[in-house]
Scaffold this active site. Structure first.
Site, PDB file in Angstrom:
ATOM      1  N   LYS A   1      21.811 -27.969  37.854  1.00  0.00           N
ATOM      2  CA  LYS A   1      22.700 -26.587  37.198  1.00  0.00           C
ATOM      3  C   LYS A   1      23.648 -26.267  38.146  1.00  0.00           C
ATOM      4  O   LYS A   1      23.115 -25.878  39.091  1.00  0.00           O
ATOM      5  CB  LYS A   1      21.357 -25.937  37.046  1.00  0.00           C
ATOM      6  CG  LYS A   1      22.016 -24.649  36.155  1.00  0.00           C
ATOM      7  CD  LYS A   1      22.080 -24.729  34.606  1.00  0.00           C
ATOM      8  CE  LYS A   1      22.835 -23.692  34.139  1.00  0.00           C
ATOM      9  NZ  LYS A   1      23.259 -24.154  32.797  1.00  0.00           N
TER      10      LYS A   1
ATOM     11  N   GLY B   1      30.088 -19.210  29.370  1.00  0.00           N
ATOM     12  CA  GLY B   1      30.727 -18.642  30.598  1.00  0.00           C
ATOM     13  C   GLY B   1      31.815 -17.749  30.354  1.00  0.00           C
ATOM     14  O   GLY B   1      32.080 -16.830  30.911  1.00  0.00           O
ATOM     15  N   ASN B   2      32.684 -18.227  29.414  1.00  0.00           N
ATOM     16  CA  ASN B   2      33.890 -17.228  29.055  1.00  0.00           C
ATOM     17  C   ASN B   2      33.485 -16.232  28.458  1.00  0.00           C
ATOM     18  O   ASN B   2      34.702 -15.533  28.128  1.00  0.00           O
ATOM     19  CB  ASN B   2      34.819 -18.421  28.263  1.00  0.00           C
ATOM     20  CG  ASN B   2      34.302 -18.604  26.694  1.00  0.00           C
ATOM     21  OD1 ASN B   2      33.202 -18.618  26.664  1.00  0.00           O
ATOM     22  ND2 ASN B   2      35.025 -18.577  25.774  1.00  0.00           N
TER      23      ASN B   2
ATOM     24  N   LYS C   1      20.722 -21.585  29.537  1.00  0.00           N
ATOM     25  CA  LYS C   1      20.516 -20.610  28.616  1.00  0.00           C
ATOM     26  C   LYS C   1      20.423 -21.021  27.174  1.00  0.00           C
ATOM     27  O   LYS C   1      19.987 -20.284  26.187  1.00  0.00           O
ATOM     28  CB  LYS C   1      21.713 -19.313  29.077  1.00  0.00           C
ATOM     29  CG  LYS C   1      23.009 -20.022  28.777  1.00  0.00           C
ATOM     30  CD  LYS C   1      23.751 -19.288  27.886  1.00  0.00           C
ATOM     31  CE  LYS C   1      25.174 -20.034  27.631  1.00  0.00           C
ATOM     32  NZ  LYS C   1      25.457 -21.264  28.287  1.00  0.00           N
TER      33      LYS C   1
ATOM     34  N   LYS D   1      24.063 -28.067  24.659  1.00  0.00           N
ATOM     35  CA  LYS D   1      24.140 -27.058  23.677  1.00  0.00           C
ATOM     36  C   LYS D   1      23.691 -28.120  22.215  1.00  0.00           C
ATOM     37  O   LYS D   1      23.094 -27.616  21.389  1.00  0.00           O
ATOM     38  CB  LYS D   1      25.652 -26.820  23.506  1.00  0.00           C
ATOM     39  CG  LYS D   1      25.958 -25.828  24.759  1.00  0.00           C
ATOM     40  CD  LYS D   1      27.490 -25.519  24.605  1.00  0.00           C
ATOM     41  CE  LYS D   1      28.056 -25.036  25.890  1.00  0.00           C
ATOM     42  NZ  LYS D   1      27.350 -24.105  26.735  1.00  0.00           N
TER      43      LYS D   1
HETATM   44  N1  LIG Z   1      32.049 -33.569  23.177  1.00  0.00           N
HETATM   45  C1  LIG Z   1      32.654 -32.567  23.580  1.00  0.00           C
HETATM   46  N2  LIG Z   1      33.162 -31.330  22.522  1.00  0.00           N
HETATM   47  C2  LIG Z   1      33.682 -30.435  22.999  1.00  0.00           C
HETATM   48  N3  LIG Z   1      33.675 -29.830  24.264  1.00  0.00           N
HETATM   49  C3  LIG Z   1      33.051 -30.719  25.198  1.00  0.00           C
HETATM   50  C4  LIG Z   1      32.761 -31.764  25.067  1.00  0.00           C
HETATM   51  N4  LIG Z   1      32.318 -32.288  26.141  1.00  0.00           N
HETATM   52  C5  LIG Z   1      32.263 -31.387  26.850  1.00  0.00           C
HETATM   53  N5  LIG Z   1      33.062 -30.238  26.483  1.00  0.00           N
HETATM   54  C6  LIG Z   1      33.198 -29.143  27.466  1.00  0.00           C
HETATM   55  O1  LIG Z   1      32.189 -28.390  27.504  1.00  0.00           O
HETATM   56  C7  LIG Z   1      32.394 -26.969  27.519  1.00  0.00           C
HETATM   57  C8  LIG Z   1      31.466 -26.120  27.304  1.00  0.00           C
HETATM   58  O2  LIG Z   1      30.320 -26.351  28.432  1.00  0.00           O
HETATM   59  P1  LIG Z   1      30.383 -24.978  29.429  1.00  0.00           P
HETATM   60  O3  LIG Z   1      31.595 -24.592  29.870  1.00  0.00           O
HETATM   61  O4  LIG Z   1      29.828 -25.638  30.368  1.00  0.00           O
HETATM   62  O5  LIG Z   1      29.709 -24.173  28.582  1.00  0.00           O
HETATM   63  P2  LIG Z   1      29.339 -22.486  28.489  1.00  0.00           P
HETATM   64  O6  LIG Z   1      30.332 -22.063  27.453  1.00  0.00           O
HETATM   65  O7  LIG Z   1      27.790 -22.459  28.339  1.00  0.00           O
HETATM   66  O8  LIG Z   1      29.783 -22.039  29.956  1.00  0.00           O
HETATM   67  C9  LIG Z   1      33.634 -27.182  26.665  1.00  0.00           C
HETATM   68  O9  LIG Z   1      34.506 -25.867  26.852  1.00  0.00           O
HETATM   69  C10 LIG Z   1      34.356 -28.348  26.932  1.00  0.00           C
HETATM   70  O10 LIG Z   1      35.382 -27.984  27.886  1.00  0.00           O
HETATM   71  N1  LIG Z   2      21.667 -19.954  33.130  1.00  0.00           N
HETATM   72  C1  LIG Z   2      22.589 -20.639  32.506  1.00  0.00           C
HETATM   73  O1  LIG Z   2      22.609 -21.463  31.624  1.00  0.00           O
HETATM   74  O2  LIG Z   2      23.933 -20.117  33.048  1.00  0.00           O
HETATM   75  P1  LIG Z   2      25.400 -20.729  32.546  1.00  0.00           P
HETATM   76  O3  LIG Z   2      25.321 -20.733  31.002  1.00  0.00           O
HETATM   77  O4  LIG Z   2      26.223 -19.745  33.246  1.00  0.00           O
HETATM   78  O5  LIG Z   2      25.354 -22.300  33.208  1.00  0.00           O
END
Ligand SMILES: Nc1ncnc2c1ncn2[C@@H]1O[C@H](COP(=O)(O)OP(=O)(O)O)[C@@H](O)[C@H]1O
Ligand SMILES: NC(=O)OP(=O)(O)O
Length: 314
Positions: free
Chosen positions: A129, A11-12, A213, A275
């Site tokens: 989700k 997302g970031n 994703k 992940k």
């Molecule tokens: N065990 C962990 N180690 C590191 N980060 C974690 C852990 N559990 C949860 N997180 C959080 O999960 C986030 C990543 O998930 P998310 O923001 O949903 O993913 P995306 O980058 O795909 O949008 C990290 O930035 C952190 O805040």
């Molecule tokens: N489709 C999907 O995984 O989207 P995000 O990473 O934004 O949750």
């Protein structure tokens, strides 16, 4: 021979921390993201890019529903396709610019990608989700009553609408992606792919869901025989005891260690868990290869073995 890498963008990579939802804000973030991808390309890797779409598809659905008195609301799968289109467009524009700056004339192309899911996937009965913006608890309750949405708390950050997230089973456009691979950087499986169900007569029918994703990127990495699955997110390393005083960042971990930490509940569902699961699935399928989880700005260093969490079979 050049190493192949499938990059999953979190997302970031598409939105600022404040989550500003305008196209201009996304473009500004994508511009920075593409500088990093161009650096990876400069190191000689062949790349495919998979991106998320949770916030974007959620907002497209909301906009479509809000405008229903003016123009017919679009079905969910079409909203997913729209999100692939505009996110892919932003990445194409910015990545081409970043590549050109280093005089590397590599074509960049987005493939509208359908992903076959199973109608009997239990995820359809248990939406998990998160999509769209964050809400307060009171706003979330009101939306549940007004619109029948299912709202859930998202990792301490507020409430969001949740939808079904079935597992990706088959990339419909995989042959096209393989043919394009040698000629271009391909943006594919965006938002996990447009979820479609295959009917017995072979026709495909879009369905209301958002595929993860990271799982889609893993499937793609298997199908193109990638050397590295790289999952880019906000954190430089995966941790155990995340956000606790005894947090410990993980550097090199084996499949067995990852499985044990997962069992012990160190990875939050809906954020880090998919992940780690995707990384585990990749090294299980290809025991000689590796999966890396790290942050966008550390991606190059992680490929050089200097940081990130690197998951290998042994
Ligand atoms: N065990 C962990 N180690 C590191 N980060 C974690 C852990 N559990 C949860 N997180 C959080 O999960 C986030 C990543 O998930 P998310 O923001 O949903 O993913 P995306 O980058 O795909 O949008 C990290 O930035 C952190 O805040
Ligand atoms: N489709 C999907 O995984 O989207 P995000 O990473 O934004 O949750």
């Amino acid at each position: 021979m050049k190493e192949k890498i499938v990059i999953a963008l979190g997302g970031n990579a598409l939105q600022s921390g404040k989550g500003e939802a305008t196209a201009e804000a996304q473009l500004a973030v994508v511009r920075r993201t593409c500088e990093h991808i161009a650096q990876i390309s400069e190191r000689g890797y062949e790349i495919a890019v998979v991106h998320g779409n949770g916030p974007q598809v959620g907002r497209i659905v909301m906009a479509s529903e809000a405008a229903k008195d003016v123009t017919p609301a679009m079905p969910f799968d079409v909203c997913g396709a729209m999100s692939q289109g505009y996110i892919g467009y932003h990445i194409q524009q910015c990545l081409k610019y970043a590549l050109n700056k280093t005089n590397r004339n590599i074509p960049v192309v987005t493939v509208a990608t359908q992903m076959i899911v199973e109608e009997i996937d239990p995820a359809f009965k248990n939406p998990t989700k998160p999509i769209g913006p964050f809400y307060s608890e009171a706003e979330a309750k009101a939306l549940e009553e007004e619109k029948g949405y299912i709202m859930k708390e998202d990792a301490g950050r507020g409430y969001r609408r949740v939808v079904a997230s079935p597992l990706p089973r088959k990339i419909v456009e995989i042959d096209a992606v393989k043919q394009l691979w040698d000629h271009a950087i391909v943006i594919t499986c965006g938002g996990g792919g447009i979820p479609v169900i295959e009917r017995p007569d072979g026709t495909l029918e879009g369905t209301a869901a958002v595929i993860d994703k990271d799982f889609a990127a893993e499937l793609l990495a298997e199908q193109v025989d990638a050397d590295v699955l790289m999952i880019l997110t906000e954190v430089e390393k995966v941790a155990i005891n995340f956000n606790k005083p005894n947090q410990q960042d993980l550097e090199n971990i084996s499949l067995a260690e990852a499985a044990q930490y997962m069992e012990e509940g160190h990875f939050a569902a809906g954020s880090m868990l998919p992940k780690v699961e995707a990384a585990m699935k990749f090294v299980r399928a290809f025991p000689q290869k590796k999966a890396i989880i790290t942050s966008l700005d550390k991606a190059v260093e992680a490929l050089e073995g200097k940081t990130g969490t690197v998951l290998t079979f042994n």
